[in-house]
Design a protein around this motif. Structure first.
Motif, mmCIF file in Angstrom:
data_model
loop_
_atom_site.group_PDB
_atom_site.id
_atom_site.type_symbol
_atom_site.label_atom_id
_atom_site.label_comp_id
_atom_site.label_asym_id
_atom_site.label_seq_id
_atom_site.Cartn_x
_atom_site.Cartn_y
_atom_site.Cartn_z
ATOM 1 N N ALA A 88 -4.318 1.178 6.934
ATOM 2 C CA ALA A 88 -5.400 2.101 6.605
ATOM 3 C C ALA A 88 -5.743 2.892 7.850
ATOM 4 C CB ALA A 88 -6.627 1.340 6.101
ATOM 5 N N ARG A 89 -6.142 4.133 7.648
ATOM 6 C CA ARG A 89 -6.499 4.973 8.777
ATOM 7 C C ARG A 89 -7.794 4.503 9.454
ATOM 8 N NH1 ARG A 89 -6.878 10.440 5.791
ATOM 9 N NH2 ARG A 89 -6.687 9.121 3.944
ATOM 10 N N LEU A 90 -7.848 4.647 10.753
ATOM 11 C CA LEU A 90 -9.048 4.328 11.512
ATOM 12 C C LEU A 90 -10.206 5.198 11.048
ATOM 13 C CD1 LEU A 90 -9.359 3.740 15.278
ATOM 14 C CD2 LEU A 90 -10.758 5.529 14.262
ATOM 15 N N CYS A 91 -11.385 4.575 10.913
ATOM 16 C CA CYS A 91 -12.608 5.317 10.585
ATOM 17 C C CYS A 91 -13.451 5.418 11.847
ATOM 18 C CB CYS A 91 -13.387 4.603 9.497
ATOM 19 S SG CYS A 91 -12.516 4.536 7.919
ATOM 20 N N ALA A 92 -13.864 6.629 12.184
ATOM 21 C CA ALA A 92 -14.583 6.865 13.438
ATOM 22 C C ALA A 92 -16.067 6.535 13.293
ATOM 23 C CB ALA A 92 -14.387 8.303 13.877
ATOM 24 N N VAL A 93 -16.347 5.250 13.001
ATOM 25 C CA VAL A 93 -17.716 4.752 12.948
ATOM 26 C C VAL A 93 -17.786 3.512 13.828
ATOM 27 C CG1 VAL A 93 -18.089 5.634 10.622
ATOM 28 C CG2 VAL A 93 -17.299 3.291 10.923
ATOM 29 N N GLY A 94 -19.010 3.059 14.139
ATOM 30 C CA GLY A 94 -19.140 1.906 15.022
ATOM 31 C C GLY A 94 -18.472 2.182 16.349
ATOM 32 N N THR A 95 -17.768 1.185 16.867
ATOM 33 C CA THR A 95 -17.032 1.357 18.116
ATOM 34 C C THR A 95 -15.935 2.403 17.967
ATOM 35 O OG1 THR A 95 -17.437 -0.986 18.539
ATOM 36 C CG2 THR A 95 -15.862 0.099 19.972
ATOM 37 N N GLY A 96 -15.446 2.585 16.752
ATOM 38 C CA GLY A 96 -14.390 3.554 16.487
ATOM 39 C C GLY A 96 -14.790 4.997 16.748
ATOM 40 N N LYS A 97 -16.089 5.273 16.949
ATOM 41 C CA LYS A 97 -16.524 6.635 17.283
ATOM 42 C C LYS A 97 -15.846 7.134 18.553
ATOM 43 C CE LYS A 97 -21.142 6.144 15.238
ATOM 44 N NZ LYS A 97 -22.590 5.973 15.528
ATOM 45 N N PHE A 105 -2.772 -3.093 9.183
ATOM 46 C CA PHE A 105 -2.585 -2.255 10.367
ATOM 47 C C PHE A 105 -3.615 -1.127 10.311
ATOM 48 C CE2 PHE A 105 -0.715 1.024 12.949
ATOM 49 C CZ PHE A 105 0.242 0.450 13.792
ATOM 50 N N THR A 106 -4.503 -1.050 11.315
ATOM 51 C CA THR A 106 -5.457 0.052 11.394
ATOM 52 C C THR A 106 -4.812 1.179 12.191
ATOM 53 O OG1 THR A 106 -7.357 -1.431 11.268
ATOM 54 C CG2 THR A 106 -7.764 0.776 12.132
ATOM 55 N N LEU A 107 -4.565 2.304 11.533
ATOM 56 C CA LEU A 107 -3.697 3.352 12.056
ATOM 57 C C LEU A 107 -4.463 4.509 12.692
ATOM 58 C CD1 LEU A 107 -0.824 4.719 12.188
ATOM 59 C CD2 LEU A 107 -1.360 5.665 9.915
ATOM 60 N N SER A 108 -4.016 4.902 13.868
ATOM 61 C CA SER A 108 -4.491 6.110 14.531
ATOM 62 C C SER A 108 -3.303 6.714 15.274
ATOM 63 C CB SER A 108 -5.621 5.791 15.510
ATOM 64 O OG SER A 108 -5.138 4.988 16.578
ATOM 65 N N HIS A 165 -4.509 6.471 -0.353
ATOM 66 C CA HIS A 165 -4.405 7.234 -1.593
ATOM 67 C C HIS A 165 -3.609 8.520 -1.421
ATOM 68 C CE1 HIS A 165 -7.249 4.210 -2.546
ATOM 69 N NE2 HIS A 165 -8.222 4.769 -1.866
ATOM 70 N N LEU A 166 -3.427 8.970 -0.192
ATOM 71 C CA LEU A 166 -2.605 10.165 0.017
ATOM 72 C C LEU A 166 -1.123 9.892 -0.253
ATOM 73 C CD1 LEU A 166 -4.286 11.828 3.137
ATOM 74 C CD2 LEU A 166 -4.548 12.399 0.711
ATOM 75 N N PHE A 167 -0.746 8.634 -0.412
ATOM 76 C CA PHE A 167 0.602 8.332 -0.895
ATOM 77 C C PHE A 167 0.824 8.968 -2.273
ATOM 78 C CE2 PHE A 167 1.291 4.609 2.055
ATOM 79 C CZ PHE A 167 2.532 5.015 2.523
ATOM 80 N N ASP A 168 -0.241 9.027 -3.090
ATOM 81 C CA ASP A 168 -0.106 9.641 -4.416
ATOM 82 C C ASP A 168 0.207 11.126 -4.295
ATOM 83 O OD1 ASP A 168 -0.575 7.358 -6.058
ATOM 84 O OD2 ASP A 168 -2.696 7.479 -5.558
ATOM 85 N N LEU A 169 -0.419 11.779 -3.333
ATOM 86 C CA LEU A 169 -0.126 13.194 -3.107
ATOM 87 C C LEU A 169 1.318 13.373 -2.651
ATOM 88 C CD1 LEU A 169 -0.794 16.162 -2.787
ATOM 89 C CD2 LEU A 169 -1.914 15.629 -0.600
ATOM 90 N N LEU A 170 1.775 12.509 -1.758
ATOM 91 C CA LEU A 170 3.167 12.579 -1.306
ATOM 92 C C LEU A 170 4.117 12.356 -2.476
ATOM 93 C CD1 LEU A 170 5.197 12.823 1.044
ATOM 94 C CD2 LEU A 170 5.034 10.335 1.312
ATOM 95 N N CYS A 171 3.825 11.363 -3.303
ATOM 96 C CA CYS A 171 4.689 11.090 -4.461
ATOM 97 C C CYS A 171 4.694 12.269 -5.429
ATOM 98 C CB CYS A 171 4.239 9.815 -5.163
ATOM 99 S SG CYS A 171 4.648 8.307 -4.245
#
Length: 351
Positions: A187-196, A159-162, A236-242
């Motif tokens: 995974a979070r959407l990356c604002a590159v390519g069409t995602g800009k 799932f690409t998340l935004s 990886h921010l799941f580690d911060l939450l944990c």
């Protein structure tokens, strides 16, 4: 002890049946070259030989995730696949692909050729998913999951998340569990390519923390109910939450050892269709070219690759005790700021 391995994400072709609204392939400088200068079958075999030789010298196993575009649109794909499968130290091969060319005959052949897993995107419930991809894609994805599972191939949903599709995330998790898909991650959407074009669909740090907490709770409920789906904590921010929740397991005594988190500079590279090597496909990060250069030389000696390994320069991460297992998402940071070393825009930790 977990198997030590090196991973190649290999984009065998830029041909694709879709032009997704968040794709990092289209609208990037490499796209034209990928379409016009795709590696030949012989060049692909050279890359596989080089990869296998590197693994032998290092005495580790290798994994390859074939992707694109859609690797099934490459006419000699099965020749590439079977050649890679002949290398005993390439221990695992998967596909990150589309659902449109999966039928029972193809699925059986993939299994016979060594494919262990097949990942298909699910970016929302039907209306939202098809908005990001194309009409009919949602139904085609779940039909393909059934065919692949029947053939004995592990199914994975990504799932690409935004902010645009965040409201569908928990319902999709429930659906994935109900359908018995083997693996789910987002995974979070990356604002590159069409995602800009979707930069405005990003979360504030506290919004994202709340979302991760709700996801973690959903995972817990489904796991306690006996769900067969493996819910991967990819972000990886799941580690911060944990850490915030007191759920983080004890760390090794060597506090500086990198042993988790972002794979850039650790144990992975990405090969594009024209042989350009990226540190990570989710943002423009060229570090070399195959088969002209050896994979290990690129990984170890590339000036840019070694620059990416200066993790202490990452804003916020450099002074954080979670540096060895997190480092946020460098591609998300780059997409929003143009700076690899920028702070992860969704990190809520004060450092």
């Amino acid at each position: 002890m977990a198997e030590r391995f090196f991973l190649l994400q290999w984009h065998l072709t830029a041909n694709c049946d879709q032009h997704c609204k968040h794709c990092y392939m289209y609208d990037e400088p490499t796209y034209e070259s990928e379409m016009k200068n795709c590696l030949s079958l012989e060049q692909c075999k050279q890359v596989i030989d080089d990869f296998s030789n590197m693994l032998s010298e290092l005495d580790i196993k290798g994994r390859i995730n074939f992707t694109g575009g859609d690797p099934l649109l490459r006419k000699d794909f099965f020749e590439v696949l079977e050649y890679a499968n002949s290398k005993k130290n390439i221990s695992r091969m998967g596909i990150l692909g589309n659902p449109f060319h999966i039928d029972e005959k193809t699925a059986r052949r993939l299994k016979e050729s060594g494919i262990v897993s097949y990942q298909i995107s699910v970016d929302g419930l039907e209306k939202m998913h098809d908005y990001f991809r194309k009409p009919g894609s949602f139904k085609a994805s779940f039909a393909a999951f059934k065919i692949l599972s029947k053939a004995g191939i592990k199914t994975a949903a990504m799932f690409t998340l935004s902010r645009k599709n965040a409201g569908d995330l928990l319902p999709v998790i429930d659906l994935i569990a109900k359908e018995g898909i083997d693996v789910f991650a987002f995974a979070r959407l990356c604002a590159v390519g069409t995602g800009k074009n979707l930069k405005e669909e990003t979360f504030s740090p506290l919004e994202y923390k709340e979302l991760l907490y709700n996801v973690l709770e959903k995972y817990r409920q489904l796991e306690e109910a006996g769900s067969r789906t493996e819910f991967v904590r990819k972000d990886h921010l799941f580690d911060l939450l944990c850490q915030d929740l007191g759920l983080l397991p004890p760390r090794p005594k060597n506090k500086k050892m990198i042993y988790g988190g972002c794979g850039i500079g650790v144990n992975s590279l990405c090969v594009l269709a024209d042989g350009t090597v990226y540190a990570c496909r989710r943002f423009p990060s060229p570090v070399g070219k195959v088969p002209e250069q050896k994979i290990w030389d690129i990984f170890l000696k590339s000036k840019q690759m070694n620059e990416y390994r200066k993790y202490e320069k990452i804003k916020g991460c450099g002074k954080c005790e979670l540096l060895p297992i997190c480092r946020g998402c460098r591609a998300v940071a780059y997409g929003l700021t143009g700076n690899y070393f920028a702070r992860d825009p969704q990190c809520w930790k004060e450092v």
